[in-house]
Design a protein around this motif. Structure first.
Motif, PDB file in Angstrom:
ATOM      1  N   ARG A  80       0.830  -1.214   0.000  1.00 12.88           N
ATOM      2  CA  ARG A  80       0.000   0.000   0.000  1.00 12.88           C
ATOM      3  C   ARG A  80       0.861   1.259   0.000  1.00 12.88           C
ATOM      4  O   ARG A  80       0.588   2.222  -0.728  1.00 12.88           O
ATOM      5  N   GLU A  81       1.907   1.270   0.819  1.00 12.72           N
ATOM      6  CA  GLU A  81       2.780   2.440   0.882  1.00 12.72           C
ATOM      7  C   GLU A  81       3.509   2.653  -0.440  1.00 12.72           C
ATOM      8  O   GLU A  81       3.741   3.799  -0.856  1.00 12.72           O
ATOM      9  N   SER A  82       3.891   1.571  -1.104  1.00  8.73           N
ATOM     10  CA  SER A  82       4.587   1.717  -2.378  1.00  8.73           C
ATOM     11  C   SER A  82       3.677   2.341  -3.434  1.00  8.73           C
ATOM     12  O   SER A  82       4.137   3.136  -4.266  1.00  8.73           O
ATOM     13  N   GLU A  83       2.404   2.001  -3.407  1.00 10.43           N
ATOM     14  CA  GLU A  83       1.463   2.627  -4.337  1.00 10.43           C
ATOM     15  C   GLU A  83       1.219   4.086  -3.954  1.00 10.43           C
ATOM     16  O   GLU A  83       1.111   4.963  -4.824  1.00 10.43           O
ATOM     17  N   HIS A  84       1.161   4.343  -2.644  1.00  9.10           N
ATOM     18  CA  HIS A  84       0.969   5.722  -2.190  1.00  9.10           C
ATOM     19  C   HIS A  84       2.140   6.595  -2.623  1.00  9.10           C
ATOM     20  O   HIS A  84       1.953   7.754  -3.009  1.00  9.10           O
ATOM     21  N   SER A  85       3.356   6.072  -2.566  1.00 11.90           N
ATOM     22  CA  SER A  85       4.530   6.856  -2.937  1.00 11.90           C
ATOM     23  C   SER A  85       4.479   7.291  -4.391  1.00 11.90           C
ATOM     24  O   SER A  85       4.899   8.404  -4.729  1.00 11.90           O
TER      25      SER A  85
END
Length: 463
Positions: A98-103
């Motif tokens: 999820r964080e990688s997509e948010h970045s």
């Protein structure tokens, strides 16, 4: 001559070089390395603690390393889900995806709000199969993502896939909107501009020649020294040479790229009229996308391996694999076979055992932090790296500083010459295996077994 992306960026900006450091100075945080990792860390430190005196040094100019010469594909960690789950458990694996997509979205928002014109296009990515042996290779990870409620991929009908990818070589494909493409040289130079505007002191042409632990720590340079309460090392592929304890933590391997002269009408005819990135299912993948000025960039990882982690002269030269890449271009896009090439280049990527970056405290010190090992896929994850390193430098207690990503390298390669000879053995086995599969033949059993050593860490070198 700089690699294509960086040269283009430099020609389009009017910024003067930041002067080398002369004499001795003092700062709160010293960052070593002027690529994505160092600049994102500096910017996030200033965002959270504007009063901090942040000083960044770079041996060449900001963006001279991987940040100015990668493939420009900002990808999430969705395809690495099984590796994340195996290493860190389900909860952290889900968080990191999820964080990688948010970045990826956050990079676009930062560029928009700060006037960074880097051709950021969040048009998604395609993971495809280009021969019968690759069919179904993505199904298991998609099913796992679906079970965890984090799947952003959808299988496309064949005709839609081939139109979106611009090539009939693709036999199966999954599309995710959670990806972007950028002009990487303009992105890193834009981050540099914003960092200067926010008060970060930058000294280019300033290499670190030594580091003395202490409180404060001392960073030595050819023209002086820096006493800093905290030090952040963002050297990436150069880290293993600067600190021998990391020599076996990464393997230095090239990713090689070509780019055509502008041919926008031909690209429109074959369907490549968006910023979608396309990756096949090889172990060392082909990756490509068009550019905002109507070019086609195509790259492939896993070519030149460096003995002992050395920075080879070839990494700063046109790609020796240009003929191979040119053939791949013609195979994917017969209508582009005669389009002239504008440039070829390559560069070193720091391939970790897991295919994931790692972070930590150098030699157990509480005020010297590092992060590297992006394994050829750092455009998006370097934004996460900035969050991790800025959180460590600020002494925060948050999900980033508690993440198992900050436990340092999770494995080592064999010592030389075993690592180098083994890398060539595995690389050549992969080439034979995939060549056989392209021709509908059964690869040799030994080649399949050797290829598993590289496949264990997932796809590599996507820029």
């Amino acid at each position: 001559m700089r690699p294509f992306w960086l040269q283009q960026a430099l020609e389009q900006e009017a910024a003067a070089p930041c002067p080398p450091l002369t004499g001795d100075t003092r700062c709160d945080v010293c960052i070593v390395g002027g690529g994505y990792t160092g600049l994102w860390t500096a910017l996030m430190l200033k965002e959270q603690a504007p009063q901090l005196d942040v000083l960044l040094i770079e041996a060449d100019i900001c963006g001279a390393g991987a940040s100015g010469r990668n493939g420009g594909c900002a990808l999430s960690w969705s395809a690495k889900y099984f590796t994340l789950e195996r290493l860190f458990g389900t909860q952290e694996a889900v968080r990191l995806v999820r964080e990688s997509e948010h970045s990826i979205a956050a990079i676009g928002a930062f560029c928009a709000s700060n006037g960074i014109d880097c051709d950021y296009r969040m048009d998604g990515t395609l993971y495809t199969a280009t021969n019968q042996a690759q069919l179904g290779g993505t199904d298991a990870v998609i099913a796992a993502l679906q079970r965890q409620g984090i799947n952003s991929f959808q299988r496309l009908p064949l005709a839609q896939l081939q139109r979106l990818a611009g090539s009939e070589r693709h036999l199966e494909g999954w599309y995710s909107p959670a990806a972007a493409t950028v002009q990487p040289g303009r992105l890193v130079r834009g981050l540099r501009r914003v960092a200067l505007q926010r008060g970060v002191r930058i000294h280019e042409g300033t290499a670190m020649t030594g580091l003395a632990h202490g409180a404060p720590a001392t960073v030595r340079t050819p023209g002086g020294s820096i006493r800093a309460d905290r030090v952040v090392l963002g050297l990436n592929a150069w880290m293993a040479r600067a600190f021998p304890q990391f020599e076996r933590s990464v393997a230095i391997v090239s990713s090689d790229m070509i780019i055509t002269e502008p041919c926008p009408e031909l690209l429109r005819q074959i369907g490549l009229d968006s910023g979608v990135s396309v990756l096949d299912s090889r172990i060392f993948v082909h990756y490509y996308h068009n550019t905002a000025d109507g070019r086609l960039m195509l790259g492939k990882g896993g070519n030149t391996f460096a003995y002992g982690g050395r920075m080879l002269p070839v990494f700063d030269q046109p790609s020796p694999y240009q003929p191979l890449l040119r053939d791949s271009l013609a195979e994917f896009f017969p209508t582009l076979a005669e389009v002239p090439l504008a440039a070829s280049w390559n560069g070193p990527s720091d391939r970790s055992v897991t295919g994931l970056p790692f972070f930590g405290r150098l030699d157990g010190q509480g005020n010297v932090f590092y992060g590297f090992g992006y394994s050829g896929s750092g455009v998006g994850p370097c934004h996460m790296g900035g969050q991790i390193l800025s959180s460590l430098a600020l002494g925060l207690d948050n999900p980033w500083t508690r993440s198992p990503l900050v436990k340092g390298p999770l494995g080592q390669f064999p010592p030389e010459p075993v690592r180098y000879l083994g890398s060539l053995l595995v690389r050549n086995a992969i080439r034979r295996k995939e060549r056989a599969e392209d021709h509908g033949l059964r690869p040799r059993r030994l080649d399949v077994r050797l290829a598993r050593f590289a496949a264990a860490a997932g796809k590599a070198d996507k820029g």
